[in-house]
Design a protein around this motif. Sequence first.
Motif, short mmCIF file in Angstrom:
data_model
loop_
_atom_site.label_atom_id
_atom_site.label_comp_id
_atom_site.label_asym_id
_atom_site.label_seq_id
_atom_site.Cartn_x
_atom_site.Cartn_y
_atom_site.Cartn_z
N LYS A 146 5.22 2.88 -3.31
CA LYS A 146 4.58 3.10 -4.61
C LYS A 146 5.37 2.48 -5.76
O LYS A 146 6.58 2.70 -5.89
CB LYS A 146 4.42 4.60 -4.86
CG LYS A 146 3.59 5.30 -3.80
CD LYS A 146 3.71 6.81 -3.95
CE LYS A 146 3.10 7.53 -2.75
NZ LYS A 146 3.35 8.98 -2.79
N ARG A 175 8.91 6.71 -4.97
CA ARG A 175 8.31 5.68 -5.81
C ARG A 175 9.40 4.90 -6.55
O ARG A 175 10.57 5.32 -6.58
CB ARG A 175 7.32 6.27 -6.81
CG ARG A 175 7.92 7.17 -7.87
CD ARG A 175 6.85 7.57 -8.90
NE ARG A 175 6.28 6.40 -9.53
CZ ARG A 175 5.06 5.93 -9.29
NH1 ARG A 175 4.28 6.50 -8.43
NH2 ARG A 175 4.63 4.85 -9.91
N GLN A 196 0.80 -1.22 0.00
CA GLN A 196 0.00 0.00 0.00
C GLN A 196 0.84 1.27 0.00
O GLN A 196 0.43 2.30 -0.55
CB GLN A 196 -0.94 0.00 1.20
CG GLN A 196 -1.92 1.17 1.23
CD GLN A 196 -2.92 1.05 2.36
OE1 GLN A 196 -3.10 -0.02 2.95
NE2 GLN A 196 -3.59 2.14 2.69
N TYR A 197 2.03 1.21 0.61
CA TYR A 197 2.76 2.46 0.84
C TYR A 197 4.08 2.60 0.07
O TYR A 197 4.65 3.69 0.04
CB TYR A 197 3.01 2.62 2.33
CG TYR A 197 1.74 2.92 3.10
CD1 TYR A 197 1.22 4.20 3.12
CD2 TYR A 197 1.06 1.90 3.76
CE1 TYR A 197 0.04 4.47 3.81
CE2 TYR A 197 -0.11 2.17 4.46
CZ TYR A 197 -0.62 3.45 4.48
OH TYR A 197 -1.79 3.71 5.15
#
Length: 242
Positions: free
Chosen positions: A185, A226, A182-183
């Motif tokens: 990216k 990311r 979820q975190y």
Amino acid sequence: MKKLTPLLTLALCTLLTPARAQATPFADGIDAAITGMRAFAGYAFFFKGNQYLKYNWDTDAVEPGYPAPIAGNWKGFPEAYTNGIDAAVNGQGNSTGFGYFFKGSGYIKYNWDKDRVEPGYPRPIAGNWKGLPPSFTSGIDAAVNGKTPFNGSVYLFKGNQYVRYNWIQDRVDPGFPQPIAQYWKGLPASFGNGIDEVLNGEGAYRAYAYFFKGNQYARYLWSQDRMDGSDTLPIAGNWRGF
């Protein structure tokens, strides 16, 4: 002129064929990695089973003479740690100058200046790494220090979850653990289920963190929070000397 026998032909071909560099087991995956400090700055150390590699960030290749055994080269490592480690990371804040090596539910503290393990180790993770949930105190899969804008924290991974540990406060930040998928990216789906190790680059690669899983890796760009690209790459052929 007599024809060469098949065995003689094979022998000659073997002699005349240029030797190819032999891939090491590290190309199939790594157990742990850590960036050297003090006199060992500019190098990364990769661990697999009872062996390790010394990687030179400037030449972007493994140093000659490796892999080498952990035993006898990492002073003060307990026998269990010379047979393999799970994760490693350098300390920050009051812990700067030390490397932390995790194995099962325990860890050791390595003094880079003295080039040896500090007295009184190994110690249990539980009770010494404050705020870690029980699933993490039984063992750590991977660890990496945050870089700008995430300085001052170390990220510890276990299965499909991670926690953020604050070096200054010496405890896990509130709200953790959280799911990796979820975190982080852009991390490939298979990495969200668990990773083997994460390592920050140095030199020309200092802006990145490298996530390893099996024989693949992905590159994370800290400044953009990311992944740098959407694809994983094979370790073989991209990390010279592995």
